[in-house]
Design a protein around this motif. Structure first.
Motif, mmCIF file in Angstrom:
data_model
loop_
_atom_site.group_PDB
_atom_site.id
_atom_site.type_symbol
_atom_site.label_atom_id
_atom_site.label_comp_id
_atom_site.label_asym_id
_atom_site.label_seq_id
_atom_site.Cartn_x
_atom_site.Cartn_y
_atom_site.Cartn_z
ATOM 1 N N ARG A 441 52.635 66.303 65.550
ATOM 2 C CA ARG A 441 53.003 65.772 66.861
ATOM 3 C C ARG A 441 53.743 64.447 66.746
ATOM 4 O O ARG A 441 54.707 64.203 67.464
ATOM 5 C CB ARG A 441 51.739 65.610 67.710
ATOM 6 N N SER A 442 53.275 63.596 65.847
ATOM 7 C CA SER A 442 53.940 62.301 65.682
ATOM 8 C C SER A 442 55.345 62.456 65.118
ATOM 9 O O SER A 442 56.219 61.617 65.369
ATOM 10 C CB SER A 442 53.108 61.400 64.760
ATOM 11 N N GLN A 443 55.582 63.534 64.359
ATOM 12 C CA GLN A 443 56.912 63.758 63.815
ATOM 13 C C GLN A 443 57.924 64.155 64.888
ATOM 14 O O GLN A 443 59.141 64.043 64.672
ATOM 15 C CB GLN A 443 56.868 64.842 62.734
ATOM 16 N N LEU A 444 57.454 64.617 66.028
ATOM 17 C CA LEU A 444 58.369 64.972 67.112
ATOM 18 C C LEU A 444 58.994 63.755 67.771
ATOM 19 O O LEU A 444 60.049 63.858 68.409
ATOM 20 C CB LEU A 444 57.625 65.791 68.165
ATOM 21 N N ILE A 445 58.369 62.590 67.633
ATOM 22 C CA ILE A 445 58.874 61.368 68.258
ATOM 23 C C ILE A 445 60.015 60.822 67.405
ATOM 24 O O ILE A 445 59.867 60.652 66.198
ATOM 25 C CB ILE A 445 57.753 60.329 68.392
ATOM 26 N N PRO A 446 61.178 60.552 67.978
ATOM 27 C CA PRO A 446 62.316 60.042 67.185
ATOM 28 C C PRO A 446 62.040 58.654 66.636
ATOM 29 O O PRO A 446 61.343 57.839 67.255
ATOM 30 C CB PRO A 446 63.468 60.030 68.194
ATOM 31 N N GLU A 447 62.566 58.405 65.474
ATOM 32 C CA GLU A 447 62.375 57.123 64.786
ATOM 33 C C GLU A 447 63.749 56.534 64.523
ATOM 34 O O GLU A 447 64.431 56.880 63.577
ATOM 35 C CB GLU A 447 61.621 57.343 63.475
ATOM 36 N N TRP A 448 64.161 55.601 65.381
ATOM 37 C CA TRP A 448 65.531 55.092 65.293
ATOM 38 C C TRP A 448 65.756 54.305 64.006
ATOM 39 O O TRP A 448 66.817 54.389 63.398
ATOM 40 C CB TRP A 448 65.834 54.192 66.488
#
Length: 497
Positions: A441-448
């Protein structure tokens, strides 16, 4: 559900803008109230807290109380609890809508702490069942201005962030920030009021006379002034402005202009005398403190090993000011960003300066910023600024637009909400709930900040149009942020008949 407008949120360290897309301005600008947590600095850039809070005595000595509780970073459970109450207030008290029927557009700071973003997504999906969450970075503020190149200067509550955008691509290697903002002005105003509270700055409205009784003055200061950040912000907004300092010998008359004092009414009974020179004109100087003399003194102390006593004396003076002097000021932060950019990018960026944040809305901020930039380029012949950026004198220009600086990023997110099918940084409720683990789930959040190939975006877009990583890139090659667009000003397209 598709016909209903999306909710656009911009959560800042001090204020949150909330409203519906595609409206041109947020409906409400409310305080970011995450009580019992006080994490405005944490939200601004993820800055770590000190282990203990410091207190400064009247003798400029910094002490650490023995009974002070260590200031710790918030846990995920604490964040979820505070965010649940915060979003409940937004949905029910302000926007008056059902959360499970609205898509959420979040305009966020690039370096917003990862833990906060994970907690926010978890609360919105698991407890409020929102159908879709879309993350938009601050470069969306370019969309209302119809520009593809700009030097973003976002001066908020706790810090000022500088991010260059060249032809729609964020140059993350040149990103800079400094802990100077409206909070610095508030702290400076607090220090002035504390040191001059018994010098007749409290005025009785009935008799129009100054009050010097220390008991009454201290009671008013602690009960009605220092505990109200809204009051201090209102004093700065209504009374203060950016002065223009000319230190030339031929312009001495400009420096000696006296500014009238103002009586600011805090209640029916009492008012505060706002000094014209120290507060109205001089308060903003904390954002542009001269760092050249400080740097020269530090270099001399390092070269002279025998001057240990001088070093010890310098460390004891104005510790709060020294923390900012070590970083620089707003002008040096902007010049450091330009130094990290390529040579052919510097002049287009200096021609397209875009101001964001409430601090930049002070009267005279633009002109004072230009003067400070020119000052840093001329003051020292041996400085790196003069050697590398001296040719930019006279080329600093601001992007003119009809919107307010404090909600320009929100407006960009509101416009992008009408074209969500072209934005790739989005998460659906089904994909989040179907993830097998919390890690997935945390990998779905984009990491700019982990987009290592963002500077090679033009080459990537040419090879794979439609699968790009830039959230501002549309699928069509004729879009506003297309890498094939050669001009950085597209305003001429508005006048086509």
């Amino acid at each position: 559900m598709d016909s209903k407008s999306s909710i656009v949120l911009e959560i800042g360290g001090r204020y949150t803008k909330c409203g519906y897309s595609p409206e041109s301005s947020p409906r409400f600008i409310i305080p970011t109230n995450l009580l019992p947590l006080n994490i405005s600095t944490y939200l601004s850039g993820g800055a770590s807290f000190d282990n203990f809070k410091k207190e400064i005595t009247s003798d400029n000595e910094t002490i650490t109380p023995t009974n002070q509780i260590p200031t710790q970073l918030p846990t995920q459970s604490q964040l979820k609890e505070s965010l649940f109450i915060f979003f409940k207030t937004i949905f029910l008290n302000y926007l008056l809508c059902k959360s499970d029927e609205r898509k959420i557009i979040i305009v966020e700071n690039i370096f917003l702490p990862r833990l906060f973003r994970e907690s926010m997504v978890s609360v919105l999906f698991e407890q409020y069942r929102v159908p879709l969450i879309v993350f938009i970075n601050p470069t969306a503020s370019l969309i209302p201005t119809l520009r593809t190149t700009a030097l973003l200067i976002d001066s908020g509550f706790s810090e000022t962030r500088v991010l260059p955008i060249y032809e729609g691509v964020g140059i993350l290697k040149a990103y800079n920030s400094i802990s100077l903002g409206s909070e610095s002005l508030i702290n400076q105003l607090k220090q002035y009021l504390q040191s001059n509270i018994t010098n007749g700055i409290i005025i009785d409205n009935q008799n129009n006379q100054s009050i010097t009784d220390p008991i009454i003055c201290n009671q008013l200061l602690n009960d009605k002034i220092l505990n109200s950040i809204q009051l201090l912000e209102d004093i700065i907004t209504r009374c203060c402005f950016c002065s223009f300092k000319n230190k030339n010998k031929n312009n001495n008359n400009n420096n000696n202009i006296e500014i009238n004092n103002i009586n600011y009414r805090i209640s029916k009974e009492y008012s505060i005398l706002i000094d014209g020179n120290n507060i109205r004109k001089g308060l903003v100087d904390v954002l542009y403190k001269d760092v050249n003399n400080n740097n020269n003194n530090n270099n001399n102390n390092n070269n002279n090993n025998n001057n240990n006593n001088n070093n010890n004396n310098n460390n004891n003076n104005n510790e709060e000011g020294d923390e900012n002097l070590e970083e620089g000021n707003i002008a040096t932060t902007i010049l450091n960003t330009l130094l990290k950019c390529e040579h052919d990018q510097r002049k287009p960026l200096s021609h397209n300066i875009l101001l964001l944040g409430g601090t930049t809305m002070l009267a005279g901020f633009k002109k004072r910023l230009i003067l400070e930039l020119h000052k840093q380029l001329k003051i020292n012949e041996n400085s790196i600024y003069r050697n590398e950026l001296f040719g930019l004198i006279g080329h600093f220009q601001f992007i003119n637009h009809p919107f307010e600086n404090n909600y320009l990023s929100w407006l960009g997110g509101s416009i992008l909400a009408t074209a969500l099918e072209h934005v790739h940084s989005k998460i659906t409720l089904e994909s989040y709930l179907n993830a097998p683990s919390q890690f997935k789930r945390s990998q779905l959040i984009p990491e700019w900040e982990k987009l290592t190939n963002i500077n090679n975006y033009t080459q990537i877009a040419q090879a794979t149009i439609g699968t790009t990583i830039n959230p501002l890139q549309f699928n069509s090659t004729s879009s506003l942020f297309s890498p094939f667009t050669s001009s950085s000003d597209l305003s001429s397209h508005l006048n086509k008949d």
